[in-house]
Motif scaffolding. Structure first.
Motif, PDB file in Angstrom:
ATOM      1  N   ASP A 158       0.809  -1.225   0.000  1.00 26.93           N
ATOM      2  CA  ASP A 158       0.000   0.000   0.000  1.00 26.93           C
ATOM      3  C   ASP A 158       0.836   1.266   0.000  1.00 26.93           C
ATOM      4  N   THR A 159       2.061   1.169   0.477  1.00 29.74           N
ATOM      5  CA  THR A 159       2.879   2.382   0.524  1.00 29.74           C
ATOM      6  C   THR A 159       3.130   2.932  -0.869  1.00 29.74           C
ATOM      7  N   LYS A 160       2.987   2.068  -1.874  1.00 25.06           N
ATOM      8  CA  LYS A 160       3.181   2.544  -3.246  1.00 25.06           C
ATOM      9  C   LYS A 160       2.127   3.583  -3.605  1.00 25.06           C
ATOM     10  N   ASN A 161       0.897   3.368  -3.112  1.00 25.26           N
ATOM     11  CA  ASN A 161      -0.182   4.310  -3.400  1.00 25.26           C
ATOM     12  C   ASN A 161      -0.312   5.382  -2.328  1.00 25.26           C
ATOM     13  N   LEU A 162       0.191   5.083  -1.157  1.00 23.78           N
ATOM     14  CA  LEU A 162       0.039   6.007  -0.031  1.00 23.78           C
ATOM     15  C   LEU A 162       1.422   6.401   0.474  1.00 23.78           C
TER      16      LEU A 162
END
Lengths: 356, 292, 260
Positions: B284-288
């Motif tokens: 998720d860190t890729k999007n956030l």
């Protein structure tokens, strides 16, 4: 069914006062009134005070569904017995523009889809929403957000100005009943009325300056792609962090909760008050860490939430193009301009040439 | 009226999700300076039996007069009848909670959040990485896994603290180290005295332990919880060692008022930590980007 | 019984009067707490015992003030500064960074020797450690009552430092800044309920800085609304006392501002 043409009626403008008086019998009547140069929604005693030729009120009608400061509970400090004095009263909100009706349908999704809030639902069930058509000004961009016209989502009656009369469309059974009970003010529609009504949407469109409207196509992706854009910093330089943009927004819902003990310490009141993501304390956790430490991060967050967050959570944009945030910003930061800058909207003429 | 909204508005009034249940403090234990474990049981006996949670979930606890705080549950759902919370004295509300004693009444609502994907983890290795107070939500996971030990393959626990004094659940962690079915690696920021040395001979950062874990990364699920600053480094080190992003789960902390996605404070980009988290895959860190 | 003290240093005593205006709350308190020291409101004050909560109004300006506040700190478990004078130095401190004490005395009194020994006005926190600050000119009644009830209940009060615009906008007051009236609302700590702006008077900043105020933009807007840069800075500094030092005019100084 979204639209019952056979049930639509015409309200001659001279009957408006009578209709408003009649509405007062159904509950608390709320409508826009004028205050100096601005307008605001207020409880109406004297129906002659109702002002229908307004562009936007300072605050959206949201304040009558979710008050800005509300007592959630009172509890006993010893036994932790919780009680509440909450009571929803019947109310009629009259004269809501299309954008605000869409704003309310967004709030409906926020409050009722997951972990539904019984208070909001109770208030909503006891509220009649009556919309009215409007004329946009330079801050409006409901044409871009797709909220320029009511889409039969959550309102009861909608009045469209067709000259000497209002063309009244019915959005719910509640609305139908109201008309039935006050049928003396309404008349059947004629072909001429219908013709004028059909023209009203293109008339509203003609009032927009399309060059000024922001392009919101794939806006979620644009915002995500521009996460590291210097535009955020540039715009945030001017941002005062005053929270006006979120406080006047018809779709913002963030609140902070605090427990206030009484002087004798026997009872505690739990108060919820509206807050803003633009305030530093919003992301401050115990221990002193700010998760949104810079003005730019807070500024960006608002756009991120409106254009990426809402679509993810409730499958609708969080912006209804009412223009309040731009019109009320003391630093005159414009949402339209920020979006344009983010898109890096090049000269369209030039693009066309490249395409050829 | 649109179908979706008609449905929403015509529903009967739901129960109030913000209304908490009364609970009794049954036990308080001082774990380390400024850290206490509180045990609670609900006054409503039935609730004690029906209460269920997933490791990694949290509750909102009302500290009388001070307000509500979100706190991870540190007891395992496999041990019924009592809920345990590990609380660090850090703000105006926890200060009041720290003064409370067994027999005092509080109010609790929850459990909230998604919790660790314990069922997806079944049949795989599990690597648990805890930094400081991050042990709290992971303690729930540790005991859950140990109580259902045959369902999981190898289990590793990495635990880093400042010094021995700040180690939480000292006895428990010592006992864990003696168990043959779980491998424990403990590390301290700095070894300064005998006590520290007796605890471990490893000195340095938690990330240094990761390469020593002898597991097939592709067959391993990782659960991480620690102070906000640690995630970036731990995440990087895990990726460097070949752990897939979709199998690394981090437990995040944010300001919270409601726990049910209504107050907005806990938003990370487009997600709410309280309902979409607090456990997020590293993917998720890729999007956030602001997540870690 | 809980012992409370309310003391005044150099100031107008307006905040103490405001406390006396909290009749309902005071009636509830009498019998539960002992006002051991409140010279403005009662005879028979004692200053020799320990206080649970001491409220201090006014700036530390005279030698006597300093001695009083030092003793108050020593004797009190919790010390609360009330009003902008106690919190920031008040209006009397607005020129602290621009003029020497001699210049000030000469301008006001025509001489430098007074019957009192005076220093530049200081905030209480510049002299002793302060537990809580309740700014405002005068202090806000509701905030005072909330602070008292929290402290009596052993809970620290919670005061988010949000801007006055919050309360102003939510009371649906037309934005004065947009109307062209100099207003400090966007950089001033809320809690007053925005009474000035609702009467058409721009916020004067009496409650001091909100969290991470954007003075750069504020100065620009004040200038657009008709003030010279010098006047705009002076306007912002009226109530802010030592906090006025955060108002940076050049860009170099601004760059490292926290939370910018």
């Amino acid at each position: 069914m979204e639209f019952h043409i056979d049930k639509a009626r015409v309200l001659p403008k001279e009957n408006l006062r009578g209709f408003l008086e009649g509405l007062k019998n159904l509950g608390k009547l709320i409508a826009p009134v004028k205050k100096q140069e601005k307008f605001y929604f207020d409880v109406i005693g004297d129906v002659s005070k109702v002002e229908l030729s307004y562009t936007r009120t300072i605050l959206p009608p949201k304040k009558f569904l979710v008050p800005y400061r509300r007592e959630r509970y009172t509890y006993d400090a010893e036994t932790l017995d919780f009680s509440s004095s909450f009571k929803a009263e019947p109310q009629i909100i009259f004269g809501i523009h299309s954008c605000d009706l869409h704003g309310i349908s967004i709030l409906d999704s926020v409050y009722l889809k997951e972990n539904p809030d019984p208070r909001y639902l109770e208030v909503r069930k006891k509220t009649v929403l009556i919309g009215i058509s409007c004329k946009p000004d330079e801050y409006c961009f409901c044409m871009s957000t797709g909220t320029a016209f009511p889409d039969g989502a959550n309102w009861d009656l909608f009045l469209t100005d067709i000259g000497d009369n209002y063309f009244v469309t019915i959005g719910s059974t509640k609305g139908d009943e109201i008309i039935l009970n006050m049928k003396e003010f309404f008349r059947e529609i004629t072909d001429e009325d219908l013709d004028l009504y059909k023209k009203s949407s293109s008339f509203k469109k003609s009032l927009f300056d399309f060059k000024n409207l922001p392009d919101l196509g794939r806006i979620s992706q644009v915002i995500e792609l521009e996460y590291d854009s210097p535009v955020w910093e540039e715009e945030a330089e001017r941002c005062l962090g005053c929270g006006t943009c979120t406080n006047v927004c018809p779709t913002c819902f963030c609140y902070t909760e605090m427990d206030v003990p009484s002087l004798d310490g026997k009872t505690v009141t739990r108060v919820e008050f509206t807050t803003s993501c633009q305030y530093p304390y919003y992301s401050l956790v115990a221990g002193g860490h700010y998760f949104k430490p810079t003005r730019a991060s807070r500024f960006k967050h608002r756009y991120y939430h409106k254009f990426v967050g809402y679509p993810y959570q409730i499958e609708k944009l969080g912006c209804v193009g009412c223009g309040r945030c731009s019109a009320e910003c003391p630093a005159k930061i414009s949402m339209i301009e920020t979006i344009k800058k983010l898109r890096g909207t090049a000269d369209e003429e030039e693009l066309r040439k490249v395409a050829e | 009226m649109k179908k979706s909204l008609e449905k929403l508005l015509n529903k009967p009034l739901p129960g109030d999700p913000l209304l908490p249940h009364k609970a009794l403090i049954t036990d308080v234990e001082e774990l380390a300076p400024g850290h206490k474990r509180f045990s609670f049981s609900f006054l409503d006996e039935k609730l004690n039996e029906t209460w269920e949670h997933i490791p990694g979930q949290f509750v909102m606890i009302t500290v009388p007069k001070a307000g509500e705080i979100p706190i991870s549950i540190c007891s395992s759902p496999t041990r019924k009848g009592t809920i345990e919370l590990t609380v660090r004295k850090v703000g105006r509300k926890t200060e009041v909670l720290h003064q409370m004693k067994p027999g005092d009444v509080v109010a609790i609502r929850g459990p909230y959040g998604n919790g660790f994907p314990v069922e997806i983890m079944e049949g795989h290795n599990v690597l648990i990485i805890a930094g400081g107070l991050g042990l709290a939500p992971l303690r729930s996971l540790i005991w859950y896994i140990l109580d259902k030990r045959p369902l999981y393959k190898e289990v590793y626990i990495l635990y880093g603290t400042r010094n021995y004094e700040s180690v939480l659940y000292k006895e428990e962690m010592r006992r864990l180290r003696k168990r043959p079915d779980v491998k424990c690696l403990y590390i301290l920021d700095k070894i300064e005295n005998e006590e520290d040395r007796a605890w471990t001979d490893r000195e340095g950062l938690l990330t240094e332990l990761i390469p020593e874990v002898d597991l097939d990364p592709a067959d391993t699920y990782v659960a991480v919880c620690g102070p906000p600053v640690a995630y970036k480094f731990i995440g990087k080190e895990l990726l460097k060692n070949g752990y897939p992003e979709s199998q690394v789960f981090v437990s995040l902390e944010r300001k919270m008022e409601c726990g049910i996605g209504k107050c907005g404070h806990c938003q990370i980009g487009y997600k709410f930590t309280c309902v979409d988290g607090p456990i997020f895959p590293l993917w998720d860190t890729k999007n956030l980007p602001e997540m870690l | 019984m809980v012992k409370i003290g309310i003391m005044g240093l150099t100031g107008c005593s307006g905040c103490q009067c405001e406390i006396l205006n909290c009749q309902d709350a005071l009636m509830k308190l009498i019998g539960k707490v002992e006002f051991a020291y409140f010279p403005l409101a009662q005879d028979n004050n004692t200053f020799d015992e320990e206080f649970d909560v001491m409220f201090v109004e006014g700036s530390v300006t005279t030698e006597e003030d300093e001695a009083k506040v030092l003793k108050a700190r020593e004797k009190s478990k919790i010390l609360v500064a009330i009003g902008s004078c106690a919190c920031y130095g008040g209006v009397q401190a607005q020129k602290n960074d621009e003029a020497s004490l001699e210049e000030m005395l000469k301008t006001v009194y025509g001489k430098t020797e007074l019957f009192l020994k005076v220093s530049k006005p200081r905030a209480v926190s510049e002299v002793v450690e302060v537990d809580y600050e309740l700014p405002g000119c005068p202090v806000d009644k509701r905030q005072f009552v909330y602070a008292v009830s929290s402290l009596l209940n052993g809970v620290k009060p919670f005061f988010p430092k949000i801007p006055v615009c919050h309360e102003c906008k939510l009371s649906e007051t037309e934005c004065l800044t947009l109307k062209g009236i100099p207003c400090q609302g966007p950089v001033t700590y809320a809690g007053c309920g925005a009474p000035c702006t609702s009467q058409g008077v721009g916020c004067q900043g009496c409650r001091g800085n909100c969290d991470f105020p954007n003075f750069k933009e504020m100065l620009k807007i004040l200038q657009e609304n008709g003030l010279s840069e010098k006047d705009a800075v002076a306007f912002l500094k009226v109530f802010r006392g030592y906090q006025g030092r955060e108002i940076k005019v050049n860009d170099e100084e601004r760059r490292n501002e926290k939370g910018a």
